[in-house]
Design an enzyme around this catalytic site. Structure first.
Site, short mmCIF file in Angstrom:
data_model
loop_
_atom_site.label_atom_id
_atom_site.label_comp_id
_atom_site.label_asym_id
_atom_site.label_seq_id
_atom_site.Cartn_x
_atom_site.Cartn_y
_atom_site.Cartn_z
N GLU A 211 0.59 -1.25 0.22
CA GLU A 211 0.05 -0.10 -0.17
C GLU A 211 0.86 1.24 0.09
OE1 GLU A 211 -2.72 -3.18 1.76
OE2 GLU A 211 -0.39 -2.66 2.11
N PHE B 111 -11.90 -6.90 13.46
CA PHE B 111 -10.86 -7.60 12.49
C PHE B 111 -10.37 -6.60 11.62
CE2 PHE B 111 -9.55 -9.86 8.79
CZ PHE B 111 -8.09 -10.30 9.48
N GLN B 112 -9.12 -6.13 11.65
CA GLN B 112 -8.46 -4.99 10.72
C GLN B 112 -9.06 -3.56 10.82
OE1 GLN B 112 -8.48 -6.69 6.57
NE2 GLN B 112 -6.24 -7.63 7.06
N LYS C 77 -17.75 -0.55 5.39
CA LYS C 77 -18.18 -1.52 4.24
C LYS C 77 -19.59 -1.56 4.31
CE LYS C 77 -17.07 -6.39 3.06
NZ LYS C 77 -16.55 -7.48 3.38
N MET D 126 24.57 8.54 2.23
CA MET D 126 24.52 9.74 2.95
C MET D 126 24.65 9.65 4.40
SD MET D 126 24.28 12.81 2.17
CE MET D 126 23.39 13.24 0.63
#
Length: 584
Positions: free
Chosen positions: A52, A114-115, A164, A482
Protein backbone atom coordinates in the site's frame (compact mmCIF):
# COMPACT_ATOMS: atom_id res chain seq x y z
CA UNK A 1 -35.74 11.78 -10.51
CA UNK A 2 -32.92 11.15 -8.05
CA UNK A 3 -30.50 8.40 -8.98
CA UNK A 4 -29.93 5.78 -6.30
CA UNK A 5 -27.14 3.23 -6.25
CA UNK A 6 -24.92 1.38 -3.83
CA UNK A 7 -22.12 3.18 -2.10
CA UNK A 8 -19.58 1.06 -3.96
CA UNK A 9 -21.12 2.06 -7.29
CA UNK A 10 -21.08 5.69 -6.14
CA UNK A 11 -17.34 5.52 -5.57
CA UNK A 12 -16.66 4.34 -9.11
CA UNK A 13 -19.09 6.82 -10.66
CA UNK A 14 -17.63 9.70 -8.66
CA UNK A 15 -14.12 8.77 -9.85
CA UNK A 16 -15.33 8.68 -13.45
CA UNK A 17 -17.02 12.09 -13.05
CA UNK A 18 -13.72 13.45 -11.74
CA UNK A 19 -11.98 12.24 -14.90
CA UNK A 20 -9.92 9.59 -13.11
CA UNK A 21 -8.29 7.15 -15.52
CA UNK A 22 -5.97 5.18 -13.22
CA UNK A 23 -6.31 3.94 -9.63
CA UNK A 24 -3.42 2.34 -7.75
CA UNK A 25 -4.49 -0.10 -5.08
CA UNK A 26 -4.51 -3.34 -3.17
CA UNK A 27 -7.74 -5.18 -2.27
CA UNK A 28 -8.88 -6.41 1.11
CA UNK A 29 -12.08 -7.40 2.84
CA UNK A 30 -13.22 -3.86 3.68
CA UNK A 31 -13.08 -2.66 0.06
CA UNK A 32 -14.31 -5.74 -1.80
CA UNK A 33 -17.64 -4.11 -2.79
CA UNK A 34 -15.70 -1.31 -4.52
CA UNK A 35 -13.39 -3.82 -6.20
CA UNK A 36 -16.43 -5.69 -7.45
CA UNK A 37 -17.67 -2.48 -9.11
CA UNK A 38 -14.23 -1.88 -10.62
CA UNK A 39 -14.37 -5.39 -12.10
CA UNK A 40 -17.65 -4.60 -13.86
CA UNK A 41 -16.40 -1.55 -15.78
CA UNK A 42 -13.62 -0.74 -18.24
CA UNK A 43 -13.19 3.05 -18.09
CA UNK A 44 -10.94 3.23 -15.04
CA UNK A 45 -7.78 1.17 -15.07
CA UNK A 46 -6.71 -0.36 -11.77
CA UNK A 47 -3.02 -1.05 -11.11
CA UNK A 48 -2.38 -3.74 -8.52
CA UNK A 49 0.66 -2.72 -6.49
CA UNK A 50 2.41 -5.10 -4.10
CA UNK A 51 2.30 -2.84 -1.03
CA UNK A 52 0.00 0.00 0.00
CA UNK A 53 2.90 2.42 0.53
CA UNK A 54 3.74 1.85 -3.12
CA UNK A 55 0.16 2.74 -4.07
CA UNK A 56 0.52 6.19 -2.52
CA UNK A 57 3.94 6.85 -4.08
CA UNK A 58 2.68 5.65 -7.48
CA UNK A 59 -0.24 8.06 -7.12
CA UNK A 60 2.24 10.82 -6.28
CA UNK A 61 4.34 10.02 -9.35
CA UNK A 62 1.24 10.03 -11.53
CA UNK A 63 0.09 13.36 -10.08
CA UNK A 64 3.45 15.05 -10.52
CA UNK A 65 3.89 13.82 -14.09
CA UNK A 66 0.40 14.87 -15.19
CA UNK A 67 -0.70 17.75 -12.95
CA UNK A 68 -3.85 15.75 -12.14
CA UNK A 69 -4.62 14.22 -8.73
CA UNK A 70 -3.41 10.67 -8.18
CA UNK A 71 -5.82 8.16 -6.69
CA UNK A 72 -5.28 5.03 -4.62
CA UNK A 73 -7.59 2.51 -2.98
CA UNK A 74 -6.61 0.40 0.03
CA UNK A 75 -8.35 -1.66 2.67
CA UNK A 76 -8.88 -1.01 6.37
CA UNK A 77 -6.43 -1.46 9.22
CA UNK A 78 -2.95 -2.34 7.93
CA UNK A 79 -3.90 -1.27 4.41
CA UNK A 80 -4.59 2.24 5.67
CA UNK A 81 -1.63 2.40 8.06
CA UNK A 82 0.72 1.28 5.27
CA UNK A 83 -0.43 4.34 3.32
CA UNK A 84 0.61 6.80 6.05
CA UNK A 85 4.18 7.29 4.77
CA UNK A 86 2.95 8.22 1.30
CA UNK A 87 0.34 10.58 2.74
CA UNK A 88 3.00 12.36 4.80
CA UNK A 89 5.32 12.51 1.81
CA UNK A 90 2.58 14.09 -0.31
CA UNK A 91 1.73 16.58 2.44
CA UNK A 92 5.34 17.73 2.77
CA UNK A 93 5.80 18.10 -0.99
CA UNK A 94 2.31 19.48 -1.76
CA UNK A 95 1.25 16.64 -4.05
CA UNK A 96 -2.50 16.19 -4.72
CA UNK A 97 -3.54 12.59 -4.06
CA UNK A 98 -6.90 11.14 -3.04
CA UNK A 99 -6.70 8.03 -0.87
CA UNK A 100 -9.83 5.92 -0.47
CA UNK A 101 -9.72 3.48 2.44
CA UNK A 102 -12.10 0.75 3.49
CA UNK A 103 -13.33 0.63 7.08
CA UNK A 104 -15.14 -1.95 9.18
CA UNK A 105 -18.96 -1.59 9.24
CA UNK A 106 -20.23 1.45 11.15
CA UNK A 107 -21.81 -0.65 13.91
CA UNK A 108 -18.41 -2.29 14.62
CA UNK A 109 -16.32 0.90 14.75
CA UNK A 110 -14.70 1.24 18.16
CA UNK A 111 -14.99 -2.46 19.01
CA UNK A 112 -11.47 -3.48 17.95
CA UNK A 113 -12.93 -5.40 15.03
CA UNK A 114 -10.74 -7.43 12.69
CA UNK A 115 -8.53 -5.08 10.64
CA UNK A 116 -9.94 -2.01 12.35
CA UNK A 117 -7.84 1.10 12.88
CA UNK A 118 -8.75 4.71 13.63
CA UNK A 119 -7.81 5.75 10.13
CA UNK A 120 -9.18 9.30 10.42
CA UNK A 121 -7.37 9.83 13.72
CA UNK A 122 -4.12 8.34 12.46
CA UNK A 123 -4.09 10.34 9.22
CA UNK A 124 -5.35 13.68 10.50
CA UNK A 125 -1.80 15.08 10.92
CA UNK A 126 -0.67 13.90 7.47
CA UNK A 127 -3.57 15.01 5.23
CA UNK A 128 -5.02 18.36 4.21
CA UNK A 129 -8.36 16.95 5.34
CA UNK A 130 -9.98 13.57 5.88
CA UNK A 131 -13.48 12.21 6.22
CA UNK A 132 -15.21 9.18 7.74
CA UNK A 133 -18.43 8.70 5.74
CA UNK A 134 -21.17 7.03 7.80
CA UNK A 135 -24.10 7.70 5.46
CA UNK A 136 -24.29 6.48 1.88
CA UNK A 137 -26.22 9.59 0.81
CA UNK A 138 -23.17 11.70 1.71
CA UNK A 139 -20.57 9.51 0.03
CA UNK A 140 -20.47 10.89 -3.52
CA UNK A 141 -20.52 14.49 -2.33
CA UNK A 142 -17.68 13.80 0.06
CA UNK A 143 -15.55 12.26 -2.70
CA UNK A 144 -16.14 15.28 -4.95
CA UNK A 145 -15.28 17.58 -2.07
CA UNK A 146 -12.10 15.59 -1.45
CA UNK A 147 -10.92 16.17 -5.02
CA UNK A 148 -11.63 19.89 -4.64
CA UNK A 149 -9.65 20.16 -1.42
CA UNK A 150 -6.74 18.11 -2.78
CA UNK A 151 -6.31 20.34 -5.83
CA UNK A 152 -7.31 23.80 -4.56
CA UNK A 153 -4.93 26.21 -2.90
CA UNK A 154 -1.74 24.50 -1.84
CA UNK A 155 -2.19 20.96 -3.22
CA UNK A 156 -1.96 17.99 -0.91
CA UNK A 157 -3.28 14.60 0.12
CA UNK A 158 -6.80 13.87 1.33
CA UNK A 159 -8.38 10.66 2.61
CA UNK A 160 -11.93 9.31 2.56
CA UNK A 161 -12.63 6.42 4.95
CA UNK A 162 -15.61 4.31 3.82
CA UNK A 163 -17.19 1.68 6.10
CA UNK A 164 -18.15 -1.58 4.42
CA UNK A 165 -21.88 -1.28 5.18
CA UNK A 166 -21.90 2.17 3.54
CA UNK A 167 -20.51 0.53 0.40
CA UNK A 168 -23.30 -2.06 0.36
CA UNK A 169 -26.19 0.29 1.19
CA UNK A 170 -28.18 2.26 -1.38
CA UNK A 171 -28.17 6.02 -1.49
CA UNK A 172 -28.68 9.05 -3.71
CA UNK A 173 -25.82 10.07 -5.99
CA UNK A 174 -24.91 13.76 -5.99
CA UNK A 175 -23.25 14.97 -9.23
CA UNK A 176 -19.96 16.84 -9.08
CA UNK A 177 -21.47 20.15 -10.17
CA UNK A 178 -24.04 20.14 -7.34
CA UNK A 179 -21.53 19.75 -4.52
CA UNK A 180 -21.09 22.93 -2.48
CA UNK A 181 -17.42 23.77 -2.06
CA UNK A 182 -17.69 27.50 -1.40
CA UNK A 183 -16.42 27.03 2.16
CA UNK A 184 -12.95 26.24 0.76
CA UNK A 185 -11.94 28.75 -1.89
CA UNK A 186 -8.32 29.81 -1.25
CA UNK A 187 -7.28 33.26 -2.33
CA UNK A 188 -5.54 33.21 -5.70
CA UNK A 189 -5.05 36.91 -6.60
CA UNK A 190 -2.20 38.73 -4.93
CA UNK A 191 -2.51 42.11 -3.21
CA UNK A 192 -2.08 44.73 -5.98
CA UNK A 193 -0.32 47.26 -3.71
CA UNK A 194 2.29 44.72 -2.53
CA UNK A 195 2.83 43.50 -6.09
CA UNK A 196 3.39 47.08 -7.22
CA UNK A 197 5.84 47.57 -4.33
CA UNK A 198 7.70 44.44 -5.43
CA UNK A 199 7.86 45.60 -9.06
CA UNK A 200 9.37 48.93 -7.99
CA UNK A 201 11.87 47.15 -5.72
CA UNK A 202 12.90 44.91 -8.62
CA UNK A 203 13.54 47.97 -10.79
CA UNK A 204 15.83 49.44 -8.12
CA UNK A 205 17.69 46.26 -7.18
CA UNK A 206 21.35 45.87 -8.14
CA UNK A 207 21.84 42.34 -6.78
CA UNK A 208 18.51 40.52 -7.27
CA UNK A 209 17.71 36.83 -7.37
CA UNK A 210 14.61 34.81 -8.26
CA UNK A 211 14.35 31.96 -5.74
CA UNK A 212 11.85 29.45 -7.13
CA UNK A 213 10.28 26.31 -5.72
CA UNK A 214 7.83 23.50 -6.28
CA UNK A 215 4.93 25.94 -6.08
CA UNK A 216 5.78 27.13 -9.59
CA UNK A 217 5.33 23.61 -10.93
CA UNK A 218 2.27 22.89 -8.79
CA UNK A 219 0.57 25.99 -10.15
CA UNK A 220 0.55 24.50 -13.65
CA UNK A 221 2.50 24.88 -16.91
CA UNK A 222 1.48 28.51 -17.35
CA UNK A 223 3.42 29.43 -14.20
CA UNK A 224 6.66 28.10 -15.66
CA UNK A 225 6.04 30.07 -18.85
CA UNK A 226 5.49 33.24 -16.83
CA UNK A 227 8.61 32.64 -14.76
CA UNK A 228 10.64 32.42 -17.93
CA UNK A 229 9.04 35.60 -19.23
CA UNK A 230 9.79 37.45 -15.98
CA UNK A 231 13.41 36.30 -16.07
CA UNK A 232 13.73 37.46 -19.67
CA UNK A 233 12.19 40.87 -18.90
CA UNK A 234 14.40 41.54 -15.90
CA UNK A 235 17.64 39.70 -16.65
CA UNK A 236 17.63 38.42 -13.06
CA UNK A 237 19.47 35.22 -12.10
CA UNK A 238 17.26 32.23 -11.31
CA UNK A 239 17.82 29.45 -8.81
CA UNK A 240 15.54 26.68 -7.59
CA UNK A 241 14.91 24.28 -4.76
CA UNK A 242 15.09 20.52 -5.27
CA UNK A 243 11.33 20.48 -5.90
CA UNK A 244 11.36 23.28 -8.46
CA UNK A 245 13.82 21.86 -11.00
CA UNK A 246 12.52 22.25 -14.53
CA UNK A 247 10.38 25.32 -13.90
CA UNK A 248 13.20 27.34 -15.49
CA UNK A 249 15.25 25.52 -18.16
CA UNK A 250 18.69 24.24 -17.20
CA UNK A 251 19.96 25.55 -20.54
CA UNK A 252 18.70 29.06 -19.78
CA UNK A 253 21.42 31.71 -19.67
CA UNK A 254 20.20 33.00 -16.28
CA UNK A 255 20.11 29.59 -14.59
CA UNK A 256 22.34 29.27 -11.52
CA UNK A 257 21.42 25.69 -10.72
CA UNK A 258 19.89 24.26 -7.58
CA UNK A 259 20.50 25.94 -4.23
CA UNK A 260 20.54 24.51 -0.73
CA UNK A 261 22.54 22.03 1.30
CA UNK A 262 23.94 20.29 -1.79
CA UNK A 263 23.23 23.12 -4.21
CA UNK A 264 25.69 24.88 -6.46
CA UNK A 265 28.23 27.32 -5.07
CA UNK A 266 27.13 30.18 -7.33
CA UNK A 267 23.47 29.74 -6.38
CA UNK A 268 24.11 29.72 -2.65
CA UNK A 269 26.57 32.61 -2.76
CA UNK A 270 24.11 34.66 -4.81
CA UNK A 271 21.37 33.91 -2.28
CA UNK A 272 23.66 35.05 0.53
CA UNK A 273 24.85 38.22 -1.21
CA UNK A 274 21.70 39.46 -2.95
CA UNK A 275 19.99 42.74 -2.06
CA UNK A 276 16.53 41.57 -3.22
CA UNK A 277 15.24 38.01 -2.94
CA UNK A 278 12.01 37.14 -4.75
CA UNK A 279 10.72 33.85 -3.39
CA UNK A 280 8.26 32.31 -5.85
CA UNK A 281 6.50 29.21 -4.56
CA UNK A 282 9.14 27.98 -2.08
CA UNK A 283 8.83 27.65 1.69
CA UNK A 284 12.23 28.60 3.16
CA UNK A 285 12.82 25.08 4.47
CA UNK A 286 15.88 24.25 6.57
CA UNK A 287 17.75 22.54 3.71
CA UNK A 288 17.68 25.94 1.98
CA UNK A 289 18.11 28.48 4.76
CA UNK A 290 20.86 26.88 6.83
CA UNK A 291 21.37 29.06 9.90
CA UNK A 292 18.27 31.27 9.89
CA UNK A 293 19.98 34.16 11.70
CA UNK A 294 22.58 34.40 8.93
CA UNK A 295 20.29 33.73 5.97
CA UNK A 296 20.80 36.38 3.27
CA UNK A 297 21.30 39.07 5.92
CA UNK A 298 21.40 42.15 3.70
CA UNK A 299 18.45 41.55 1.38
CA UNK A 300 14.86 42.68 1.22
CA UNK A 301 12.63 39.69 0.66
CA UNK A 302 9.35 39.04 -1.10
CA UNK A 303 7.45 35.76 -0.72
CA UNK A 304 4.79 34.63 -3.19
CA UNK A 305 2.86 31.62 -1.84
CA UNK A 306 -0.73 30.39 -1.95
CA UNK A 307 -0.47 29.03 1.59
CA UNK A 308 -0.81 31.85 4.15
CA UNK A 309 0.73 29.65 6.85
CA UNK A 310 4.01 29.56 4.90
CA UNK A 311 4.40 33.33 4.98
CA UNK A 312 6.73 34.49 7.79
CA UNK A 313 6.81 30.95 9.18
CA UNK A 314 10.59 30.62 8.94
CA UNK A 315 11.94 33.85 7.44
CA UNK A 316 10.27 37.20 7.94
CA UNK A 317 9.75 39.06 4.66
CA UNK A 318 9.07 42.67 3.80
CA UNK A 319 6.70 41.92 0.91
CA UNK A 320 4.34 38.98 1.59
CA UNK A 321 2.07 38.09 -1.33
CA UNK A 322 -0.59 35.42 -0.80
CA UNK A 323 -1.89 34.00 -4.06
CA UNK A 324 -1.50 31.47 -6.82
CA UNK A 325 1.89 31.70 -8.55
CA UNK A 326 0.34 31.87 -12.02
CA UNK A 327 -1.99 34.74 -11.18
CA UNK A 328 0.56 36.67 -9.13
CA UNK A 329 3.19 36.41 -11.87
CA UNK A 330 0.62 37.63 -14.40
CA UNK A 331 -0.10 40.60 -12.13
CA UNK A 332 3.60 41.32 -11.55
CA UNK A 333 4.50 41.18 -15.24
CA UNK A 334 1.55 43.41 -16.10
CA UNK A 335 2.68 46.05 -13.57
CA UNK A 336 6.27 45.84 -14.84
CA UNK A 337 5.13 46.45 -18.43
CA UNK A 338 2.46 49.04 -17.67
CA UNK A 339 4.87 51.19 -15.69
CA UNK A 340 7.65 50.79 -18.23
CA UNK A 341 10.02 49.53 -15.56
CA UNK A 342 13.57 48.55 -16.42
CA UNK A 343 16.25 46.72 -14.42
CA UNK A 344 19.31 48.53 -13.06
CA UNK A 345 21.52 47.46 -15.94
CA UNK A 346 24.82 48.79 -14.62
CA UNK A 347 24.37 47.26 -11.17
CA UNK A 348 23.01 44.06 -12.68
CA UNK A 349 26.06 43.76 -14.95
CA UNK A 350 28.37 43.98 -11.90
CA UNK A 351 26.22 41.38 -10.14
CA UNK A 352 26.50 38.98 -13.06
CA UNK A 353 30.26 39.53 -13.14
CA UNK A 354 30.47 38.44 -9.53
CA UNK A 355 28.19 35.44 -10.20
CA UNK A 356 30.36 34.42 -13.15
CA UNK A 357 33.39 34.46 -10.84
CA UNK A 358 31.58 32.07 -8.52
CA UNK A 359 30.62 29.93 -11.50
CA UNK A 360 34.27 29.76 -12.57
CA UNK A 361 35.07 27.78 -9.42
CA UNK A 362 33.18 24.89 -11.07
CA UNK A 363 31.94 23.34 -7.85
CA UNK A 364 30.76 20.14 -9.61
CA UNK A 365 34.09 19.24 -11.16
CA UNK A 366 35.37 15.75 -10.50
CA UNK A 367 38.00 13.41 -11.88
CA UNK A 368 37.13 10.04 -13.38
CA UNK A 369 40.36 8.05 -13.14
CA UNK A 370 41.06 4.36 -12.94
CA UNK A 371 38.64 1.48 -13.32
CA UNK A 372 36.15 2.36 -10.58
CA UNK A 373 33.07 4.30 -11.72
CA UNK A 374 32.59 7.62 -9.98
CA UNK A 375 28.89 8.25 -9.23
CA UNK A 376 29.16 11.71 -10.77
CA UNK A 377 30.51 10.18 -13.97
CA UNK A 378 27.68 7.65 -14.06
CA UNK A 379 25.10 10.43 -13.96
CA UNK A 380 26.96 12.63 -16.44
CA UNK A 381 26.87 9.76 -18.91
CA UNK A 382 23.23 8.99 -18.12
CA UNK A 383 22.39 12.64 -18.82
CA UNK A 384 24.31 12.74 -22.08
CA UNK A 385 22.84 9.49 -23.42
CA UNK A 386 19.20 10.10 -22.42
CA UNK A 387 18.63 13.85 -22.83
CA UNK A 388 17.36 13.45 -26.41
CA UNK A 389 14.53 11.20 -25.26
CA UNK A 390 11.08 12.04 -23.92
CA UNK A 391 12.49 11.48 -20.43
CA UNK A 392 11.14 11.48 -16.89
CA UNK A 393 13.34 10.97 -13.83
CA UNK A 394 12.35 9.71 -10.40
CA UNK A 395 14.76 9.12 -7.53
CA UNK A 396 15.09 7.35 -4.26
CA UNK A 397 16.64 9.30 -1.36
CA UNK A 398 20.30 9.76 -0.48
CA UNK A 399 23.57 10.74 -2.13
CA UNK A 400 22.40 9.52 -5.53
CA UNK A 401 19.39 11.86 -5.25
CA UNK A 402 21.61 14.89 -4.72
CA UNK A 403 23.99 13.88 -7.50
CA UNK A 404 21.01 13.40 -9.83
CA UNK A 405 19.80 16.92 -9.00
CA UNK A 406 23.29 18.30 -9.65
CA UNK A 407 24.18 16.46 -12.86
CA UNK A 408 20.87 15.85 -14.65
CA UNK A 409 19.34 18.76 -16.55
CA UNK A 410 15.64 19.55 -16.83
CA UNK A 411 14.23 21.84 -19.48
CA UNK A 412 10.57 21.55 -18.55
CA UNK A 413 8.41 21.13 -15.44
CA UNK A 414 6.87 17.81 -14.34
CA UNK A 415 9.90 15.81 -15.48
CA UNK A 416 11.57 15.41 -12.09
CA UNK A 417 9.94 13.41 -9.30
CA UNK A 418 11.73 13.11 -5.97
CA UNK A 419 10.89 13.05 -2.27
CA UNK A 420 11.96 16.43 -0.92
CA UNK A 421 10.45 17.34 2.42
CA UNK A 422 10.09 13.88 3.98
CA UNK A 423 13.10 12.28 2.26
CA UNK A 424 11.35 8.93 1.84
CA UNK A 425 13.60 6.00 0.99
CA UNK A 426 11.56 3.68 -1.22
CA UNK A 427 9.76 6.53 -2.99
CA UNK A 428 11.38 6.37 -6.41
CA UNK A 429 10.50 2.90 -7.69
CA UNK A 430 6.72 3.10 -7.14
CA UNK A 431 6.76 6.75 -8.28
CA UNK A 432 8.31 5.56 -11.56
CA UNK A 433 5.39 3.13 -11.88
CA UNK A 434 2.95 6.04 -11.62
CA UNK A 435 4.90 8.12 -14.13
CA UNK A 436 5.09 5.27 -16.64
CA UNK A 437 1.34 4.65 -16.33
CA UNK A 438 0.79 8.32 -17.13
CA UNK A 439 3.26 8.35 -20.04
CA UNK A 440 3.45 4.80 -21.43
CA UNK A 441 5.70 5.71 -24.37
CA UNK A 442 8.19 7.84 -22.44
CA UNK A 443 11.60 6.85 -21.08
CA UNK A 444 11.15 6.66 -17.30
CA UNK A 445 14.28 6.18 -15.20
CA UNK A 446 14.46 5.78 -11.43
CA UNK A 447 17.87 6.85 -10.13
CA UNK A 448 18.36 4.78 -6.98
CA UNK A 449 20.72 3.70 -4.28
CA UNK A 450 20.81 -0.02 -3.57
CA UNK A 451 19.57 0.33 0.02
CA UNK A 452 16.73 2.71 -0.82
CA UNK A 453 15.62 0.64 -3.83
CA UNK A 454 15.27 -2.50 -1.70
CA UNK A 455 12.61 -0.82 0.43
CA UNK A 456 9.97 -1.23 -2.30
CA UNK A 457 11.63 -3.75 -4.63
CA UNK A 458 8.48 -5.88 -4.53
CA UNK A 459 7.05 -3.56 -7.20
CA UNK A 460 9.03 -5.57 -9.74
CA UNK A 461 5.91 -7.72 -9.76
CA UNK A 462 3.81 -4.69 -10.70
CA UNK A 463 6.02 -3.55 -13.57
CA UNK A 464 6.11 -7.06 -15.00
CA UNK A 465 2.36 -7.59 -14.71
CA UNK A 466 1.57 -4.33 -16.49
CA UNK A 467 4.54 -4.47 -18.88
CA UNK A 468 5.86 -1.11 -17.70
CA UNK A 469 9.31 -0.54 -19.25
CA UNK A 470 10.69 1.48 -16.31
CA UNK A 471 14.46 1.55 -15.90
CA UNK A 472 15.91 1.16 -12.40
CA UNK A 473 19.37 2.78 -12.45
CA UNK A 474 20.88 1.61 -9.15
CA UNK A 475 24.07 3.38 -8.11
CA UNK A 476 25.40 0.61 -5.91
CA UNK A 477 28.07 1.68 -3.42
CA UNK A 478 27.16 -1.05 -0.91
CA UNK A 479 26.63 1.68 1.66
CA UNK A 480 23.89 3.86 3.12
CA UNK A 481 25.78 6.61 1.37
CA UNK A 482 24.50 9.79 2.98
CA UNK A 483 24.50 8.21 6.45
CA UNK A 484 28.05 6.97 5.91
CA UNK A 485 29.13 10.42 4.71
CA UNK A 486 27.91 12.10 7.89
CA UNK A 487 29.49 9.37 10.00
CA UNK A 488 32.81 9.97 8.26
CA UNK A 489 32.67 13.73 8.62
CA UNK A 490 31.11 14.11 12.05
CA UNK A 491 31.34 10.83 13.94
CA UNK A 492 34.99 9.88 13.74
CA UNK A 493 34.52 7.42 10.87
CA UNK A 494 32.52 5.12 13.12
CA UNK A 495 30.31 3.50 10.50
CA UNK A 496 27.49 2.30 12.71
CA UNK A 497 25.19 0.12 10.55
CA UNK A 498 25.72 2.14 7.38
CA UNK A 499 27.06 -0.68 5.19
CA UNK A 500 24.54 -2.56 3.07
CA UNK A 501 25.16 -6.12 4.19
CA UNK A 502 23.91 -9.25 2.38
CA UNK A 503 22.95 -7.52 -0.85
CA UNK A 504 21.24 -9.58 -3.55
CA UNK A 505 22.61 -10.20 -7.01
CA UNK A 506 20.51 -7.53 -8.70
CA UNK A 507 20.85 -9.12 -12.14
CA UNK A 508 19.54 -12.46 -10.87
CA UNK A 509 16.86 -10.65 -8.89
CA UNK A 510 15.64 -8.94 -12.07
CA UNK A 511 15.73 -12.19 -13.98
CA UNK A 512 13.77 -13.98 -11.27
CA UNK A 513 10.88 -11.58 -12.02
CA UNK A 514 11.33 -12.03 -15.76
CA UNK A 515 12.95 -8.63 -16.26
CA UNK A 516 16.34 -7.75 -17.72
CA UNK A 517 19.32 -7.26 -15.42
CA UNK A 518 22.51 -5.41 -16.36
CA UNK A 519 25.65 -5.01 -14.26
CA UNK A 520 28.44 -2.54 -15.00
CA UNK A 521 31.58 -1.92 -12.96
CA UNK A 522 33.87 -0.47 -15.65
CA UNK A 523 33.76 3.16 -16.84
CA UNK A 524 34.97 2.03 -20.26
CA UNK A 525 31.83 -0.05 -20.84
CA UNK A 526 29.37 2.24 -19.08
CA UNK A 527 28.06 3.95 -22.23
CA UNK A 528 27.31 0.68 -23.97
CA UNK A 529 25.56 -0.64 -20.86
CA UNK A 530 23.40 2.50 -20.54
CA UNK A 531 22.45 2.30 -24.22
CA UNK A 532 21.50 -1.35 -23.72
CA UNK A 533 19.27 -0.30 -20.82
CA UNK A 534 17.62 2.51 -22.79
CA UNK A 535 16.92 0.43 -25.88
CA UNK A 536 15.56 -2.63 -24.10
CA UNK A 537 11.80 -2.77 -24.60
CA UNK A 538 10.89 -3.93 -21.09
CA UNK A 539 11.79 -3.24 -17.46
CA UNK A 540 15.49 -3.14 -16.59
CA UNK A 541 17.38 -3.30 -13.31
CA UNK A 542 20.78 -1.69 -13.91
CA UNK A 543 23.35 -2.47 -11.19
CA UNK A 544 25.98 0.26 -11.54
CA UNK A 545 28.84 -0.45 -9.13
CA UNK A 546 30.31 2.89 -8.06
CA UNK A 547 33.03 4.21 -5.76
CA UNK A 548 32.06 3.13 -2.24
CA UNK A 549 33.31 6.10 -0.20
CA UNK A 550 32.66 9.04 -2.53
CA UNK A 551 31.19 12.03 -0.70
CA UNK A 552 28.58 14.39 -2.10
CA UNK A 553 29.85 17.95 -2.53
CA UNK A 554 29.40 20.85 -2.46
CA UNK A 555 27.52 21.00 0.83
CA UNK A 556 26.46 23.47 3.47
CA UNK A 557 26.92 21.90 6.89
CA UNK A 558 23.50 21.80 8.52
CA UNK A 559 23.01 24.90 10.62
CA UNK A 560 25.63 26.97 8.79
CA UNK A 561 25.17 29.96 6.50
CA UNK A 562 25.19 29.88 2.69
CA UNK A 563 28.61 31.50 2.46
CA UNK A 564 30.19 28.66 4.47
CA UNK A 565 29.89 26.04 1.76
CA UNK A 566 32.29 23.11 1.72
CA UNK A 567 33.58 22.32 -1.75
CA UNK A 568 35.53 19.13 -1.05
CA UNK A 569 37.26 16.88 1.43
CA UNK A 570 39.98 19.35 2.43
CA UNK A 571 37.62 22.25 3.13
CA UNK A 572 35.31 19.94 5.06
CA UNK A 573 38.00 18.65 7.39
CA UNK A 574 39.36 22.16 7.91
CA UNK A 575 35.89 23.49 8.79
CA UNK A 576 35.17 20.67 11.22
CA UNK A 577 38.59 21.10 12.78
CA UNK A 578 37.86 24.78 13.38
CA UNK A 579 34.29 24.53 14.64
CA UNK A 580 33.95 21.02 16.02
CA UNK A 581 30.92 18.83 15.34
CA UNK A 582 28.29 20.44 13.13
CA UNK A 583 24.60 19.88 13.79
CA UNK A 584 22.91 17.38 11.45
Amino acid sequence: MKKTMTGAAMVVKALKDQGVEVVFGYPGGAVLPIYDEIFQQNEIRHVLVRHEQAATHAAEGYARATGKPGVCLVTSGPGATNAVTGLTDALMDSIPIVVLTGQVPTFMIGNDAFQEADTVGITRPCTKHNWLVKETDKLSGTIHEAFHVATSGRPGPVLVDIPKDVQFANGTYVPKQKVKVSHYQPKTMGNPDTIAELAEAMAKSERPILYTGGGVINSGPRASELLRELAELTGFPVTSTLMGLGAYPASGKQWLGMLGMHGLYEANMAMHGCDLMVNIGARFDDRITGRVEEFSPNSRKAHIDIDPSSINKVIRVEMPIIGDVTQVLEQLIAVWKERGLQPQREGLAKWWKKIDAWRAIDCLKFSQKGKIIKPQYALKRLEELTKKYDRYITTEVGQHQMWAAQYLDFEDPNRWMTSGGLGTMGYGFPASVGVQMAHPDALVINVAGEASWLMNMQEMGTVMQYRLPVKQFIMNNERLGMVRQWQELLHGERYSHSWSESLPDFVKLAESFGAKGIRCDDPDTLDDAIIEMITHAGPVVFDCLVEKHENCFPMIPSGEAHNKMLLGEASTKDAIGRSGAVMV
